[in-house]
Design a protein around this motif. Sequence first.
Motif, short mmCIF file in Angstrom:
data_model
loop_
_atom_site.label_atom_id
_atom_site.label_comp_id
_atom_site.label_asym_id
_atom_site.label_seq_id
_atom_site.Cartn_x
_atom_site.Cartn_y
_atom_site.Cartn_z
N ALA A 9 0.82 -1.21 0.00
CA ALA A 9 0.00 0.00 0.00
C ALA A 9 0.85 1.26 0.00
CB ALA A 9 -0.92 0.00 1.22
N CYS A 10 2.15 1.11 0.29
CA CYS A 10 3.08 2.24 0.16
C CYS A 10 3.44 2.42 -1.32
CB CYS A 10 4.32 2.01 1.00
SG CYS A 10 4.02 2.01 2.78
N ASP A 11 4.00 3.56 -1.65
CA ASP A 11 4.28 3.89 -3.05
C ASP A 11 5.66 3.43 -3.51
OD1 ASP A 11 1.81 5.62 -3.55
OD2 ASP A 11 2.66 6.52 -1.76
N ILE A 12 6.60 3.35 -2.58
CA ILE A 12 7.98 2.96 -2.88
C ILE A 12 8.42 2.03 -1.77
CG2 ILE A 12 10.36 3.79 -3.12
CD1 ILE A 12 9.17 6.47 -4.11
N ARG A 13 9.20 1.00 -2.15
CA ARG A 13 9.66 0.04 -1.15
C ARG A 13 11.17 -0.14 -1.24
NH1 ARG A 13 4.78 -1.17 -2.97
NH2 ARG A 13 5.58 -2.05 -4.93
N LEU A 14 11.85 0.04 -0.10
CA LEU A 14 13.26 -0.28 0.04
C LEU A 14 13.35 -1.43 1.03
CD1 LEU A 14 14.80 3.31 0.48
CD2 LEU A 14 14.15 2.15 -1.64
N ALA A 15 14.31 -2.31 0.84
CA ALA A 15 14.41 -3.48 1.71
C ALA A 15 15.85 -3.74 2.13
CB ALA A 15 13.85 -4.72 1.02
N SER A 16 16.00 -4.28 3.33
CA SER A 16 17.32 -4.73 3.79
C SER A 16 17.58 -6.12 3.23
CB SER A 16 17.35 -4.74 5.32
OG SER A 16 16.31 -5.56 5.83
N PRO A 17 18.84 -6.55 3.19
CA PRO A 17 19.16 -7.87 2.60
C PRO A 17 18.50 -9.05 3.30
CG PRO A 17 21.14 -6.52 2.81
CD PRO A 17 20.05 -5.81 3.56
N ASN A 18 18.17 -8.89 4.59
CA ASN A 18 17.58 -9.99 5.35
C ASN A 18 16.06 -10.05 5.21
OD1 ASN A 18 17.38 -7.55 6.86
ND2 ASN A 18 16.87 -8.72 8.69
N ALA A 19 15.48 -9.19 4.40
CA ALA A 19 14.03 -9.15 4.27
C ALA A 19 13.49 -10.37 3.52
CB ALA A 19 13.60 -7.87 3.54
N THR A 20 12.32 -10.81 3.92
CA THR A 20 11.54 -11.76 3.14
C THR A 20 10.15 -11.16 2.99
OG1 THR A 20 10.80 -13.03 5.06
CG2 THR A 20 12.83 -13.76 3.97
N LEU A 21 9.52 -11.44 1.86
CA LEU A 21 8.22 -10.84 1.57
C LEU A 21 7.26 -11.93 1.12
CD1 LEU A 21 10.71 -8.89 0.34
CD2 LEU A 21 8.80 -7.31 0.17
N GLY A 22 6.11 -12.01 1.77
CA GLY A 22 5.17 -13.07 1.41
C GLY A 22 3.78 -12.82 1.96
N LEU A 23 2.81 -13.49 1.34
CA LEU A 23 1.42 -13.46 1.79
C LEU A 23 1.09 -14.87 2.30
CD1 LEU A 23 -0.14 -11.36 -1.11
CD2 LEU A 23 0.36 -10.58 1.21
N ALA A 24 1.15 -15.03 3.61
CA ALA A 24 1.08 -16.36 4.22
C ALA A 24 -0.35 -16.81 4.55
CB ALA A 24 1.91 -16.38 5.50
N GLU A 25 -1.35 -16.03 4.16
CA GLU A 25 -2.70 -16.26 4.68
C GLU A 25 -3.26 -17.65 4.40
OE1 GLU A 25 -2.38 -11.76 4.48
OE2 GLU A 25 -1.63 -13.49 3.35
N THR A 26 -3.00 -18.22 3.22
CA THR A 26 -3.60 -19.54 2.93
C THR A 26 -3.07 -20.61 3.88
OG1 THR A 26 -1.93 -20.03 1.23
CG2 THR A 26 -4.01 -19.00 0.49
N LYS A 27 -1.92 -20.38 4.49
CA LYS A 27 -1.41 -21.34 5.48
C LYS A 27 -2.34 -21.42 6.69
CE LYS A 27 3.49 -20.84 4.26
NZ LYS A 27 4.85 -20.53 4.76
N TRP A 28 -3.08 -20.34 6.92
CA TRP A 28 -3.97 -20.28 8.08
C TRP A 28 -5.44 -20.37 7.63
CZ3 TRP A 28 -0.07 -21.38 10.58
CH2 TRP A 28 1.14 -20.69 10.47
N ALA A 29 -5.65 -20.85 6.39
CA ALA A 29 -6.99 -21.08 5.85
C ALA A 29 -7.82 -19.81 5.70
CB ALA A 29 -7.75 -22.11 6.69
N ILE A 30 -7.13 -18.68 5.45
CA ILE A 30 -7.82 -17.45 5.09
C ILE A 30 -7.13 -16.90 3.84
CG2 ILE A 30 -8.60 -16.92 7.43
CD1 ILE A 30 -6.26 -14.99 7.71
N ILE A 31 -7.58 -15.76 3.34
CA ILE A 31 -6.93 -15.15 2.19
C ILE A 31 -6.53 -13.72 2.53
CG2 ILE A 31 -8.38 -16.57 0.68
CD1 ILE A 31 -9.71 -13.89 -0.24
N PRO A 32 -5.63 -13.13 1.77
CA PRO A 32 -5.32 -11.72 2.00
C PRO A 32 -6.60 -10.88 1.84
CG PRO A 32 -3.69 -12.72 0.55
CD PRO A 32 -4.80 -13.72 0.69
N GLY A 33 -6.79 -9.96 2.75
CA GLY A 33 -7.99 -9.13 2.69
C GLY A 33 -7.72 -7.65 2.76
N ALA A 34 -6.43 -7.27 2.74
CA ALA A 34 -6.06 -5.85 2.83
C ALA A 34 -5.32 -5.41 1.57
CB ALA A 34 -5.21 -5.61 4.07
#
Length: 258
Positions: free
Chosen positions: A116-141
């Motif tokens: 939802a931000c316009d620009i993204r900077l990340a550190s080398p240790n970052a991981t990015l993911g949408l884990a919702e299906t692991k908990w039997a829901i879906i992304p809603g935001a």
Amino acid sequence: MPIDVRCEGAVAVITIDRPEARNSLDPEHNAALGRAVAEFEADDGLRVAVLTGAGDEVFSAGADLKKLIPAYRDAVRAGEEPAWNFGGFTATPREKPMIAAINGHALAGGLEMALACDIRLASPNATLGLAETKWAIIPGAGGTVRLPRAVPLGLAMEMILTGDPIDAAEAHRVGLVNRIVPLPELRAEAVALAQRIAGRGPLAVRAARASVLEGLGTDHDAAMAGEFRRFLEVMRTDDAVEGATAFAEKRAPVYKGR
């Protein structure tokens, strides 16, 4: 403080300060972050915000699975349809730009906030993911909406359906983050970028941002018409006069947002 806000000139640095819970948002922190973003939007002296997390491991793990998600789920199962405006800003229209300084894991709602931000900077240790299906829901935001607009569709589908994250290098390769910055320098670089944007004509920055986002959801001709309308609006401002005058006089412009 649940959400730390510090102002550096025209830049607001908003930090999710809950490292003991991986900077996840419980109801209190969710509401507090929403207030912080709303106050940033309402303050004419602030032009750009940087969103980050406390510590050096996690940007945000998203919604608190022990508190926020159960409360919301129970309301839905009782027949209600409460709004889901995660972080208080993922479903709220904004006018000002925000930069995500992803200082570690950005998972589930954490990635949705970064998206939802316009620009993204990340550190080398970052991981990015949408884990919702692991908990039997879906992304809603906004996850299923914004991620396919940020990366190739096949990759978005894989990330959403499996719930598996990608690392910072892959996120940079596919354009999900603008660049990777060493963790000790991440916040400073995000603030420096925010200050550069804040130094531009504020009405022009907002109009350009709005034109880009509006154009993504319309056809070519409608997008061009929308851009032209905003082009004319900005041309009528005092700031547009100041910009050209300052250039001719070889001095720094002084923009007043009018």
